[in-house]
Write a protein that holds these residues in place. Sequence first.
Motif, mmCIF file in Angstrom:
data_model
loop_
_atom_site.group_PDB
_atom_site.id
_atom_site.type_symbol
_atom_site.label_atom_id
_atom_site.label_comp_id
_atom_site.label_asym_id
_atom_site.label_seq_id
_atom_site.Cartn_x
_atom_site.Cartn_y
_atom_site.Cartn_z
ATOM 1 N N UNK A 144 0.852 -1.200 0.000
ATOM 2 C CA UNK A 144 0.000 0.000 0.000
ATOM 3 C C UNK A 144 0.883 1.243 0.000
ATOM 4 N N UNK A 145 1.973 1.187 0.776
ATOM 5 C CA UNK A 145 2.877 2.341 0.871
ATOM 6 C C UNK A 145 3.456 2.702 -0.497
ATOM 7 N N UNK A 146 3.844 1.692 -1.273
ATOM 8 C CA UNK A 146 4.401 1.950 -2.602
ATOM 9 C C UNK A 146 3.380 2.620 -3.508
ATOM 10 N N UNK A 147 2.191 2.045 -3.502
ATOM 11 C CA UNK A 147 1.207 2.436 -4.505
ATOM 12 C C UNK A 147 0.381 3.638 -4.063
ATOM 13 N N UNK A 148 -0.006 3.651 -2.804
ATOM 14 C CA UNK A 148 -0.913 4.717 -2.357
ATOM 15 C C UNK A 148 -0.213 5.664 -1.377
ATOM 16 N N UNK A 149 0.447 5.099 -0.388
ATOM 17 C CA UNK A 149 1.181 5.970 0.529
ATOM 18 C C UNK A 149 1.212 5.425 1.935
ATOM 19 N N UNK A 150 1.764 6.214 2.821
ATOM 20 C CA UNK A 150 1.896 5.769 4.199
ATOM 21 C C UNK A 150 1.688 6.964 5.125
ATOM 22 N N UNK A 151 1.351 6.644 6.398
ATOM 23 C CA UNK A 151 1.183 7.707 7.384
ATOM 24 C C UNK A 151 2.060 7.395 8.582
ATOM 25 N N UNK A 168 1.390 13.090 5.167
ATOM 26 C CA UNK A 168 1.346 11.788 4.526
ATOM 27 C C UNK A 168 2.523 11.642 3.565
ATOM 28 N N UNK A 169 3.038 10.433 3.515
ATOM 29 C CA UNK A 169 4.004 10.127 2.471
ATOM 30 C C UNK A 169 3.201 9.581 1.297
ATOM 31 N N UNK A 170 3.311 10.199 0.151
ATOM 32 C CA UNK A 170 2.497 9.793 -0.984
ATOM 33 C C UNK A 170 3.169 8.732 -1.852
ATOM 34 N N UNK A 171 2.380 7.747 -2.221
ATOM 35 C CA UNK A 171 2.867 6.690 -3.114
ATOM 36 C C UNK A 171 2.673 7.075 -4.579
ATOM 37 N N UNK A 172 2.863 6.087 -5.449
ATOM 38 C CA UNK A 172 2.883 6.345 -6.893
ATOM 39 C C UNK A 172 1.581 6.927 -7.448
ATOM 40 N N UNK A 173 0.455 6.411 -7.000
ATOM 41 C CA UNK A 173 -0.814 6.873 -7.601
ATOM 42 C C UNK A 173 -1.104 8.338 -7.239
ATOM 43 N N UNK A 174 -1.024 8.727 -5.947
ATOM 44 C CA UNK A 174 -1.231 10.153 -5.654
ATOM 45 C C UNK A 174 -0.247 11.063 -6.394
ATOM 46 N N UNK A 175 0.962 10.563 -6.596
ATOM 47 C CA UNK A 175 1.948 11.384 -7.308
ATOM 48 C C UNK A 175 1.602 11.531 -8.785
ATOM 49 N N UNK A 176 0.665 10.724 -9.260
ATOM 50 C CA UNK A 176 0.189 10.861 -10.640
ATOM 51 C C UNK A 176 -1.178 11.544 -10.653
ATOM 52 N N UNK A 177 -1.524 12.222 -9.543
ATOM 53 C CA UNK A 177 -2.794 12.950 -9.491
ATOM 54 C C UNK A 177 -2.911 13.888 -10.687
ATOM 55 N N UNK A 178 -4.123 13.922 -11.263
ATOM 56 C CA UNK A 178 -4.403 14.711 -12.487
ATOM 57 C C UNK A 178 -3.643 14.154 -13.688
ATOM 58 N N UNK A 179 -3.364 12.852 -13.632
ATOM 59 C CA UNK A 179 -2.678 12.215 -14.746
ATOM 60 C C UNK A 179 -3.218 10.811 -14.985
ATOM 61 N N UNK A 180 -2.417 10.028 -15.700
ATOM 62 C CA UNK A 180 -2.798 8.664 -16.076
ATOM 63 C C UNK A 180 -1.898 7.687 -15.321
ATOM 64 N N UNK A 181 -2.502 6.703 -14.666
ATOM 65 C CA UNK A 181 -1.686 5.698 -13.997
ATOM 66 C C UNK A 181 -2.031 4.300 -14.520
ATOM 67 N N UNK A 182 -1.002 3.556 -14.902
ATOM 68 C CA UNK A 182 -1.204 2.224 -15.483
ATOM 69 C C UNK A 182 -0.623 1.152 -14.573
#
Length: 467
Positions: A144-151, A168-182
């Motif tokens: 979850x930490x990798x993909x979404x984040x950690x607290x 919050x420490x943000x993972x990959x998906x939040x870091x692609x906010x307003x973008x495309x994640x595959x």
Amino acid sequence: MTKKNKAKTIGELKKAGYQPVPIRAEMRRNLIDMIRKKKNIFPGIIGFDDTVIPQVINAIISGQDIIFLGERGQAKSRIMRLLINLLDEEVPVIKGCEINDDPFAPICRWCRDKLAEEGDATEISWLPREERYGEKLATPDISIADLIGDVDPIKVAEGRYLSDELTMYYGLIPRTNRGIFCINELPDLTDRLQVGLFNLMEERDVQIRGYRIRLPLDVFLVASANPEDYTNRGRIITPLKDRYGAQVRTHYPTNIEDEISIVEMERRQFSGDEFESYVPRYMKEIIAEVTHLARKSSDINQRSGVSVRTSIANYETVLSNAIRRAATLGEKLAVPRISDLPYIQSSTTGKIELESFEETREDKLIDDLIKKAVLQVFNRYYQVDELEDIVAQFSGGFSVEVSDTMSAKSYMRNVKEMIGLTDVVKTVVDSERPEAIAAAVEFVLEGLHLNKRLNKTRHEGKIIYRR
Ligand SMILES: [Zn+2]
């Protein structure tokens, strides 16, 4: 907005009349615009014009998240990356934000604090579209930490609905906010992570370390999966499956033509070679045919598939063997021949999975595929009956030697000796150059052998055709 007078603060952005647009609306708008202007939406994608591409377009116009189902090597990743072209060239974000916050509606605490303090003077930066795309291969060890984040559990221990108080420490998906994640190979994500992903997509909140965290991200999610994995019960949780609006089935090139086009586009090319090279049309067809036959073979595992990369690697291999010969013999033109084909063993073996575990059969299997492919291609160009004059000349002990190490000149002797052979090879070669003619001669001899008109024996590394 032109590059020169781009807004630098929220105030300037407001003055310029900027209207933020959600990701799905942005992609949809740009896609429809590209269709109207007759632009090529997926450049370099071959053979999907009537199948995959219309479905992808419909999904985006509908604002649906997409899952691509297909075996390996069916251009899934390439299509995903081309979705970047549907984004605006750049969008404004609050400068320094980790999750690309919309300047008018930030969701992270850091931005909201900054906005409260600095107001319209808050600085913005412009994010290019290439940086609004993220992808990850799903493996069982992703957390979850990798993909979404950690607290930090100490910081959130006080409870309440948390995101406000959160660092919050943000993972990959939040870091692609307003973008495309595959997410590639979605079924390989653990159930727990699939639940997390579903909650993020559907409820816009997520459980981290037992805390419920609100995370109203704006992400266009794309996934890929092998159809077998996806359909198998238990590999993917039902609510997540339902959440994907569009399932798009990809496929291998349905015809030899498309397979060859992809190979020619994708093969590795080197500049500055001292050799000219020429790959005859029939050799390209044979390479493509080997792959097509492999895709129909019951001895090969069709669930993992036979990628177009097999054709690409085999093409590279036969051409390399021709270049090796040209370099060794001091010839200027490298032309692959039939006797170069056995070398594709090395580029095919790793790309197919056999149905059974008898390793020893693999060589024979590939050898059979080559023979069948040569026969099919040969019979497209020639009617064996029309070659009886050639065959007749082999009666009375006449024989021809060939090999992948012999010079083109030594083939030319046969061309001169055999009446009519020059005309026969003209069907498949329009060059006068010995290297090209030598290759064509071998194609004709092998075709006659596979049609049971000539015998073929091997002797000291040479192949001898006789009656
Ligand atoms: Zn922010």
